[in-house]
Design a protein around this motif. Structure first.
Motif, PDB file in Angstrom:
ATOM      1  N   ARG A   1     -21.950  -2.069  15.200  1.00  0.00           N
ATOM      2  CA  ARG A   1     -22.980  -1.381  15.975  1.00  0.00           C
ATOM      3  C   ARG A   1     -23.197   0.035  15.413  1.00  0.00           C
ATOM      4  NH1 ARG A   1     -21.059  -3.449  21.994  1.00  0.00           N
ATOM      5  NH2 ARG A   1     -22.851  -4.827  22.369  1.00  0.00           N
ATOM      6  N   SER A   2     -24.385   0.539  15.592  1.00  0.00           N
ATOM      7  CA  SER A   2     -24.685   1.875  15.080  1.00  0.00           C
ATOM      8  C   SER A   2     -24.009   2.937  15.931  1.00  0.00           C
ATOM      9  CB  SER A   2     -26.202   2.106  15.087  1.00  0.00           C
ATOM     10  OG  SER A   2     -26.683   2.162  16.429  1.00  0.00           O
ATOM     11  N   VAL A   3     -23.894   4.132  15.347  1.00  0.00           N
ATOM     12  CA  VAL A   3     -23.326   5.250  16.081  1.00  0.00           C
ATOM     13  C   VAL A   3     -24.103   5.492  17.367  1.00  0.00           C
ATOM     14  CG1 VAL A   3     -22.942   7.747  16.047  1.00  0.00           C
ATOM     15  CG2 VAL A   3     -22.335   6.360  14.046  1.00  0.00           C
ATOM     16  N   GLU A   4     -25.420   5.445  17.284  1.00  0.00           N
ATOM     17  CA  GLU A   4     -26.257   5.726  18.452  1.00  0.00           C
ATOM     18  C   GLU A   4     -26.016   4.683  19.547  1.00  0.00           C
ATOM     19  OE1 GLU A   4     -27.274   5.557  15.328  1.00  0.00           O
ATOM     20  OE2 GLU A   4     -27.553   7.728  15.009  1.00  0.00           O
ATOM     21  N   GLU A   5     -25.953   3.398  19.161  1.00  0.00           N
ATOM     22  CA  GLU A   5     -25.745   2.345  20.149  1.00  0.00           C
ATOM     23  C   GLU A   5     -24.364   2.470  20.790  1.00  0.00           C
ATOM     24  OE1 GLU A   5     -26.048  -2.546  20.630  1.00  0.00           O
ATOM     25  OE2 GLU A   5     -26.144  -1.612  18.641  1.00  0.00           O
TER      26      GLU A   5
ATOM     27  N   GLU B   1     -15.876  10.254  21.709  1.00  0.00           N
ATOM     28  CA  GLU B   1     -17.212  10.383  21.109  1.00  0.00           C
ATOM     29  C   GLU B   1     -17.111  10.878  19.670  1.00  0.00           C
ATOM     30  OE1 GLU B   1     -20.315  12.293  23.160  1.00  0.00           O
ATOM     31  OE2 GLU B   1     -20.373  10.809  24.778  1.00  0.00           O
ATOM     32  N   GLN B   2     -16.155  11.767  19.400  1.00  0.00           N
ATOM     33  CA  GLN B   2     -15.974  12.254  18.026  1.00  0.00           C
ATOM     34  C   GLN B   2     -15.624  11.103  17.088  1.00  0.00           C
ATOM     35  OE1 GLN B   2     -13.262  15.581  17.553  1.00  0.00           O
ATOM     36  NE2 GLN B   2     -12.883  15.079  15.396  1.00  0.00           N
ATOM     37  N   LEU B   3     -14.738  10.215  17.528  1.00  0.00           N
ATOM     38  CA  LEU B   3     -14.370   9.080  16.682  1.00  0.00           C
ATOM     39  C   LEU B   3     -15.570   8.183  16.417  1.00  0.00           C
ATOM     40  CD1 LEU B   3     -10.901   8.084  18.188  1.00  0.00           C
ATOM     41  CD2 LEU B   3     -11.318   9.099  15.941  1.00  0.00           C
ATOM     42  N   ILE B   4     -16.429   7.997  17.427  1.00  0.00           N
ATOM     43  CA  ILE B   4     -17.638   7.186  17.221  1.00  0.00           C
ATOM     44  C   ILE B   4     -18.545   7.841  16.188  1.00  0.00           C
ATOM     45  CG2 ILE B   4     -19.772   6.408  18.299  1.00  0.00           C
ATOM     46  CD1 ILE B   4     -18.205   5.847  20.845  1.00  0.00           C
ATOM     47  N   ARG B   5     -18.753   9.136  16.323  1.00  0.00           N
ATOM     48  CA  ARG B   5     -19.627   9.839  15.380  1.00  0.00           C
ATOM     49  C   ARG B   5     -19.077   9.783  13.958  1.00  0.00           C
ATOM     50  NH1 ARG B   5     -20.358  13.280  19.947  1.00  0.00           N
ATOM     51  NH2 ARG B   5     -18.579  14.574  19.301  1.00  0.00           N
ATOM     52  N   GLN B   6     -17.743   9.754  13.832  1.00  0.00           N
ATOM     53  CA  GLN B   6     -17.117   9.671  12.510  1.00  0.00           C
ATOM     54  C   GLN B   6     -17.133   8.255  11.942  1.00  0.00           C
ATOM     55  OE1 GLN B   6     -13.752  13.159  13.459  1.00  0.00           O
ATOM     56  NE2 GLN B   6     -13.117  11.105  12.922  1.00  0.00           N
ATOM     57  N   GLY B   7     -17.560   7.290  12.764  1.00  0.00           N
ATOM     58  CA  GLY B   7     -17.523   5.897  12.326  1.00  0.00           C
ATOM     59  C   GLY B   7     -16.169   5.253  12.477  1.00  0.00           C
ATOM     60  N   ASP B   8     -15.302   5.840  13.301  1.00  0.00           N
ATOM     61  CA  ASP B   8     -13.925   5.360  13.465  1.00  0.00           C
ATOM     62  C   ASP B   8     -13.694   4.638  14.786  1.00  0.00           C
ATOM     63  OD1 ASP B   8     -12.931   6.346  10.999  1.00  0.00           O
ATOM     64  OD2 ASP B   8     -12.904   8.378  11.839  1.00  0.00           O
TER      65      ASP B   8
ATOM     66  N   HIS C   1     -16.993  -4.280  28.622  1.00  0.00           N
ATOM     67  CA  HIS C   1     -16.930  -3.611  27.321  1.00  0.00           C
ATOM     68  C   HIS C   1     -15.598  -2.865  27.215  1.00  0.00           C
ATOM     69  CE1 HIS C   1     -21.284  -4.257  26.917  1.00  0.00           C
ATOM     70  NE2 HIS C   1     -21.425  -3.708  28.125  1.00  0.00           N
ATOM     71  N   VAL C   2     -15.193  -2.604  25.979  1.00  0.00           N
ATOM     72  CA  VAL C   2     -14.080  -1.694  25.704  1.00  0.00           C
ATOM     73  C   VAL C   2     -14.448  -0.861  24.492  1.00  0.00           C
ATOM     74  CG1 VAL C   2     -12.255  -3.206  26.637  1.00  0.00           C
ATOM     75  CG2 VAL C   2     -12.893  -3.381  24.218  1.00  0.00           C
ATOM     76  N   LEU C   3     -13.797   0.277  24.368  1.00  0.00           N
ATOM     77  CA  LEU C   3     -13.924   1.078  23.150  1.00  0.00           C
ATOM     78  C   LEU C   3     -12.723   0.772  22.274  1.00  0.00           C
ATOM     79  CD1 LEU C   3     -15.467   3.328  21.595  1.00  0.00           C
ATOM     80  CD2 LEU C   3     -13.817   4.940  22.598  1.00  0.00           C
ATOM     81  N   ARG C   4     -12.999   0.414  21.001  1.00  0.00           N
ATOM     82  CA  ARG C   4     -11.918   0.080  20.075  1.00  0.00           C
ATOM     83  C   ARG C   4     -11.942   1.017  18.876  1.00  0.00           C
ATOM     84  NH1 ARG C   4     -11.992  -6.312  18.849  1.00  0.00           N
ATOM     85  NH2 ARG C   4      -9.970  -5.767  17.900  1.00  0.00           N
ATOM     86  N   ALA C   5     -10.750   1.318  18.360  1.00  0.00           N
ATOM     87  CA  ALA C   5     -10.656   2.039  17.098  1.00  0.00           C
ATOM     88  C   ALA C   5     -11.039   1.101  15.963  1.00  0.00           C
ATOM     89  CB  ALA C   5      -9.249   2.570  16.903  1.00  0.00           C
ATOM     90  N   LYS C   6     -11.665   1.615  14.936  1.00  0.00           N
ATOM     91  CA  LYS C   6     -12.007   0.817  13.759  1.00  0.00           C
ATOM     92  C   LYS C   6     -11.014   1.170  12.656  1.00  0.00           C
ATOM     93  CE  LYS C   6     -16.386   0.237  12.688  1.00  0.00           C
ATOM     94  NZ  LYS C   6     -17.747   0.498  12.129  1.00  0.00           N
TER      95      LYS C   6
END
Length: 814
Positions: A156-160, A119-126, A178-183
């Motif tokens: 996708r937005s952080v919220e989504e 979740e931290q990486l998502i919030r950072q945009g990563d 779905h999967v979670l990917r690093a950006k």
């Protein structure tokens, strides 16, 4: 907290290598207060021989520097990880000699923390949640020549993203939705950095966490995080993971770990005639090719324990394998010789007859009690304290190490020790001939009895005096006193050095980390390796063993004279039904037959490959000519095509050796690579490296260096400015990274030589540590020069110049 104990002596547990040099610099600079290493097996099977080298490297490195060693179960695959495998791995590694104290961990210990970091990486945009299929994701990543293409869901937005990840965690979606990917970077030359998967959906219960989790972290995400959480300083893994290090470093930077661990890659160690992929080992068990994970033919530690191999032998084997940056396949004979060397000084000699033939000593009126030694003279002489071990383990003077053996009128000898029509050079018993019974005197065969089928059933013989002559010696047991026993003769499970062939599957954790694909699903396993199983790799004999073994401890290892090393099977043997398994033969019986078999199979594989690549089109329709139909046309077994002959001539004219040229001419991958080589005096050496060092990587597409970049390396090697060790090391690293070899050598200091002073010091230390072998060398056992050379090379980390070392040893041993 319990740390790894410091060694009680000054001798290094791990020979100097590039990792120990880094550690010593880190300690000297104060970068870390202490060293922490870890070994992280995937508990989806039993520990195996592939784990031995890597686990001992981790453990002994920590121990050598007074640090901490962690054992970690990488249990992130709920479909395969089991408590049975965890327990067996921990037990087998403890038996091997590893001690982790209280530092036993699971990846699943930190599932909650991994999720928080996600979740931290998502919030950072990563990081972002992607919803394309696995196939589409693979396509969008591009390849070595084409950059990746952004997924339509990448922005996708952080919220989504947070909403989707939380719903994934709650179990609202099916596997793969779905999967979670690093950006990271979709244009990175290192494809691993093209938005790797961090989490995937797996709707399966976990053996420790139950149904709590519906998503599980990928290896590239959880492994660096757990290293950082546990305070690991030096995370050692095999060379295949050099590209994964970029993800490791990216995570450490994005999540702000300080101090942080670092990953270091060493050359992977494979073992000939062996498979260490747990997927394929599981397949052998499931298909009944072996009796279980502990079948003594299996390469698992549990099987080797049942076979009778000792942990000391395994540790000795691991110590012979140097640490460097070059992948290497170790000859299985190295392991087998370590087992023999260990047993030679551990196993008392007794007699057993596996295929009995009855012999009557017609002139022996009364039994004779003989006192026979357990140990031959050469073993006694090599004993450092002059004492030898009884079967009980008690060390006594050689003259006390004896047992009583009764010679009776009726005895058994090996059926193969008698020949009615002996071949030339046969030195055992023949009609009218003589032979010596071990410790009992010489006998002459007088009469031979056969059954209705002509099979020899009984021999009448005369016990002669010592004045009689005999060329051979055979073993025997008393028919009256010998104990009946079953003997299991185990052979290598595979009959070729590389049973997985060109499609060799990397073990999922043999060199340290687990190898998971993006979706963490078990990849399909080809059954091709099954065709290389050794026929009759287990043979069972019903025979007899001398009664002296009856009162020995059950774990006594024996050398049954002329038969091999044996011990009682710990699973099936009982006091009233003895079962002995052969640990290993007395010498390597595979050398000649294996070479012939390898040549035969290589030629057969080439023919079969050509049948597929060049099917005959004569008399066929268009669809069949395109390969859509089957072909019954015979292939030419060994005749190269005109194109191959032309390439062979061109390559040899450029300087390639004939054998290398033949191999390259037949292999499109090698030929394509070598086409870019500089056509000068270095061409022959580059061709040799192509065939002997780079072949597997070229066929799999893993080699990143260009052939033209190898010319300067080959030139310096030819001029004697680089030792073979340095050249191979630089070559392997260049192949994995694409960097110029000479740049690697200069940056890493790989060619740092050894001073004459340091060489002399190493020679003196080795000779001082082996006074018995020095004496034996000076008594004429000149073959020990190879032993001294190997010990000095090990002590110097392979830096000693071979010619200078030879001269130094010659002077010191004079």
């Amino acid at each position: 907290m319990t740390d790894a104990p410091k060694p009680e002596h000054d001798a290094p547990l791990v020979a100097p290598n590039f990792i120990t040099e880094i550690i010593e610099k880190d300690l000297a600079s104060g970068k870390y207060p202490k060293i922490v290493t870890r070994f992280p097996p995937d508990p989806s099977g039993y520990a195996h021989l592939g784990h031995v080298f890597a686990s001992l490297l981790d453990f002994n490195t920590a121990r050598q520097y007074g640090g901490q060693f962690n054992l970690r179960m990488d249990d992130t695959n709920p479909e395969l990880a089991q408590q049975e495998f965890v327990d067996s791995m921990a037990d087998d590694l403890k038996w091997l000699g590893l001690d982790w104290g209280e530092h036993f961990y699971y990846a699943s210990d930190y599932f909650d923390r991994y999720y928080e970091y996600a979740e931290q990486l998502i919030r950072q945009g990563d990081a972002y949640v992607d919803s394309v299929s696995a196939e589409e994701m693979s396509r969008l990543r591009g390849n070595a020549t084409t950059p990746g293409t952004p997924s339509p869901y990448r922005e996708r937005s952080v919220e989504e993203n947070l909403d989707l990840l939380r719903r994934m965690k709650a179990g609202e979606f099916g596997d793969g939705e779905h999967v979670l990917r690093a950006k990271i970077d979709l244009s990175a030359p290192n494809i691993k950095l093209r938005d790797p998967v961090l989490y995937r959906i797996v709707n399966k219960p976990h053996f420790r966490t139950g149904d709590k989790w519906k998503i599980y972290p990928a290896y590239d995400f959880e492994h660096p995080l757990q290293d950082a959480i546990e305070g690991v300083t030096h995370s050692m893994c095999s060379l295949e993971f050099i590209d994964n290090r970029a993800i490791y470093d990216w995570l450490m930077e994005k999540l702000g770990f300080d101090p942080r661990p670092h990953q270091y890659e060493f050359g992977r160690r494979g073992l000939e005639y062996t498979i260490t992929s747990k997927r394929k080992l599981r397949q052998l068990v499931q298909q009944g090719k072996v009796s279980g994970w502990d079948d003594p033919r299996m390469p698992t530690l549990r099987a080797q324990r049942r076979l009778g191999v000792t942990p000391e032998a395994m540790r000795a084997f691991a110590s012979q394998i140097g640490v460097n940056r070059t992948n290497r396949t170790v000859d299985l004979a190295v392991y087998e010789n370590a087992v023999r060397d260990d047993l030679n000084h551990r196993a008392p000699r007794v007699m057993a007859v596996l295929e009995p033939l009855r012999v009557t000593l017609t002139n022996l009126d009364a039994p004779q009690t003989l006192s026979l030694p357990y140990w031959p003279y050469d073993v006694v002489r090599d004993s450092p304290d002059g004492l030898v071990a009884m079967p009980s383990g008690e060390r006594v003077n050689p003259e006390q190490a004896v047992r009583d053996v009764i010679l009776t009128r009726e005895i058994y000898i090996e059926r193969s020790d008698f020949e009615a029509e002996p071949p030339k050079g046969f030195k055992r018993l023949t009609p009218g001939g003589t032979v010596r019974l071990r410790g009992a005197g010489i006998i002459r065969a007088d009469e031979v009895e056969t059954d209705a089928d002509g099979t020899i059933t009984h021999i009448k013989a005369t016990l002669l005096g010592e004045e009689a002559g005999a060329k051979g010696v055979i073993h025997w047991v008393s028919a009256e006193h010998a104990l009946p026993a079953e003997f299991r003769l185990y052979d290598r499970l595979f009959r070729v050095p590389h049973p997985e062939g060109d499609n060799e599957e990397l073990d999922d954790d043999s060199a340290g980390p687990s190898e998971h694909d993006a979706e963490h699903e078990e990849a399909p396993v080809s059954e091709g390796f099954m065709r290389y199983l050794t026929p009759n790799s287990l043979q069972v004999r019903q025979g007899f063993v001398e009664p002296s073994v009856a009162n020995d401890p059950a774990d006594t290892r024996y050398q049954f004279e002329r038969q091999g090393y044996f011990w009682r099977d710990p699973v099936d043997s009982r006091e009233d039904a003895l079962v002995f398994g052969r640990i290993i033969t007395l010498k390597d019986t595979w050398a000649k037959t294996a070479k012939a078999e390898a040549i035969k199979l290589t030629e057969t594989a080439f023919v079969e490959k050509k049948k597929v690549e060049r099917p005959s089109t004569k008399g066929r329709g268009p669809s069949e000519a395109r390969g859509e139909g089957s072909s019954d046309a015979p292939a030419k077994a060994h005749t190269p095509t005109p194109e191959q002959e032309a390439e062979f001539s061109r390559l040899t004219a450029l300087g390639a050796a004939e054998g290398d040229a033949r191999t390259v001419a037949k292999d499109p991958a090698l030929l394509a690579f070598l086409t870019g080589a500089v056509q000068d005096a270095t061409f022959g050496q580059v061709a040799s490296w192509t065939v002997n060092e780079l072949v597997a990587g070229l066929r799999s597409g893993a080699v990143k260096v260009q052939a033209a970049d190898l010319a300067p390396l080959a030139a310096q090697y030819a001029e004697g400015r680089l030792p073979a060790r340095v050249a191979r090391d630089a070559l392997a690293r260049a192949a994995a990274s694409g960097e110029a070899p000479l740049t690697i050598i200069e940056r890493e200091g790989l060619n740092a030589g050894l001073s004459a002073e340091d060489l002399q010091k190493a020679v003196v230390e080795v000779l001082s540590a082996n006074p018995d072998k020095v004496e034996a060398y000076r008594d004429g056992k000149v073959a020990l020069l190879g032993f001294f050379t190997g010990q000095v090379m090990r002590a110097t980390g392979g830096k000693a110049d071979p010619q200078q070392l030879a001269a130094a040893l010659k002077d010191a041993l004079a």
